[in-house]
Design a protein around this motif. Structure first.
Motif, mmCIF file in Angstrom:
data_model
loop_
_atom_site.group_PDB
_atom_site.id
_atom_site.type_symbol
_atom_site.label_atom_id
_atom_site.label_comp_id
_atom_site.label_asym_id
_atom_site.label_seq_id
_atom_site.Cartn_x
_atom_site.Cartn_y
_atom_site.Cartn_z
ATOM 1 N N THR A 153 0.818 -1.208 0.000
ATOM 2 C CA THR A 153 0.000 0.000 0.000
ATOM 3 C C THR A 153 0.857 1.266 0.000
ATOM 4 N N GLY A 154 2.086 1.175 0.526
ATOM 5 C CA GLY A 154 2.965 2.338 0.511
ATOM 6 C C GLY A 154 3.369 2.767 -0.886
ATOM 7 N N LEU A 155 3.374 1.813 -1.826
ATOM 8 C CA LEU A 155 3.779 2.129 -3.194
ATOM 9 C C LEU A 155 2.713 2.911 -3.949
ATOM 10 N N GLY B 245 6.179 12.956 14.220
ATOM 11 C CA GLY B 245 6.173 11.789 15.091
ATOM 12 C C GLY B 245 4.742 11.494 15.494
ATOM 13 N N GLY B 246 4.521 10.310 16.006
ATOM 14 C CA GLY B 246 3.158 9.963 16.388
ATOM 15 C C GLY B 246 3.094 8.658 17.147
ATOM 16 N N VAL B 247 1.909 8.373 17.638
ATOM 17 C CA VAL B 247 1.652 7.118 18.334
ATOM 18 C C VAL B 247 0.246 6.666 17.967
ATOM 19 N N SER B 248 0.080 5.363 17.752
ATOM 20 C CA SER B 248 -1.208 4.808 17.345
ATOM 21 C C SER B 248 -1.434 3.473 18.029
ATOM 22 N N PHE C 245 -4.349 -4.823 8.599
ATOM 23 C CA PHE C 245 -4.311 -4.081 9.856
ATOM 24 C C PHE C 245 -5.027 -2.756 9.688
ATOM 25 N N LEU C 246 -5.415 -2.183 10.817
ATOM 26 C CA LEU C 246 -5.909 -0.813 10.865
ATOM 27 C C LEU C 246 -5.549 -0.221 12.215
ATOM 28 N N GLY C 247 -5.504 1.117 12.271
ATOM 29 C CA GLY C 247 -5.105 1.760 13.502
ATOM 30 C C GLY C 247 -5.582 3.192 13.586
ATOM 31 N N MET D 2 -4.813 4.782 9.884
ATOM 32 C CA MET D 2 -4.079 3.990 8.907
ATOM 33 C C MET D 2 -4.764 2.646 8.721
ATOM 34 N N PHE D 3 -4.677 2.128 7.509
ATOM 35 C CA PHE D 3 -5.143 0.775 7.232
ATOM 36 C C PHE D 3 -4.399 0.263 6.018
ATOM 37 N N GLY D 4 -4.242 -1.031 5.924
ATOM 38 C CA GLY D 4 -3.499 -1.611 4.810
ATOM 39 C C GLY D 4 -3.188 -3.062 5.096
#
Length: 218
Positions: free
Chosen positions: A38-40, A143-146, A166-168, A209-211
């Motif tokens: 999914t990053g591509l 930066g972040g946290v999930s 996954f999802l977050g 986020m999900f992927g």
């Protein structure tokens, strides 16, 4: 939120439908190497991502990840514009039950990215006497946290390949640093509705986020 609950409810039905690879002698998630396809296709930050599962115990694991960011369809649309950097994404996973019984997990994701962007900005010069598009450079550190929810499905002849949806949900903090510009240049307009590059202050934003990851056991 309803989608997250449905995702979490359906995963056990999907995961229990298959047999565990080498379940007789494995007591934790094995080592693996994964990519994030999914990053591509991410139009905001196209990247090549590598992840690796590292077991820390029967129900704990570390998913170490890093990505090289090489393009953005939003922030580098024209000739001469660039969007380059890297991202780090370690995930501390807790499997809901021992590995031989269940492969769903809850994880805490820590995020860090450092991006350099060369981009054309519309500016006014000499007190607004005329306008000019200038190719300027900015640096964006975030930066972040999930909290991440996911599960692992094995496939292939020997169950050595894996798919991990996954999802977050979380929060991300962003700091933009403007590059050098002529002292009389003033940026006057964003180029798109979701373009926040005129905001050079530290700010926070929700992060969803999900992927999926695709990989192989080592």
């Amino acid at each position: 939120m309803r989608f997250a609950l449905l995702f979490w409810a359906v995963l056990p039905l999907y995961l229990h439908a298959q047999s565990n690879p080498d379940s007789s002698d494995r007591r934790h998630m094995p080592y693996s190497l994964k990519i994030a396809p999914t990053g591509l296709i991410n139009i905001v930050q196209q990247s090549l991502t590598l992840q690796s599962d590292i077991p820390l115990g029967r129900r704990w694991g570390l998913d170490a990840g890093a990505a090289f960011v090489f393009h953005s369809s939003i922030f580098s649309q024209y000739t001469g514009e660039t969007f380059l950097g890297y991202k780090l994404r370690p995930i501390f996973k807790y499997y809901l039950r021992p590995y031989v019984l269940d492969r769903r997990y809850v994880g805490i994701v820590l995020k860090f990215s450092d991006i350099y962007n060369r981009r054309y900005y519309r500016t006014t010069r000499q007190g607004g006497q005329y306008e000019e598009w200038l190719l300027l450079r900015r640096r964006q550190i975030s930066g972040g946290v999930s909290v991440q929810f996911g599960g692992i499905h094995f496939w292939g002849k020997n169950k050595r390949w894996l798919i991990e949806p996954f999802l977050g949900f979380g929060v991300r903090w962003i700091q933009n640093y403007p590059g050098a510009a002529p002292p009389d240049a003033v940026r006057v307009r964003q180029r798109g509705f979701f373009d926040f590059t005129l905001n050079e202050d530290y700010y926070a934003t929700p992060d969803m986020m999900f992927g999926l990851h695709i990989g192989r056991l080592l």
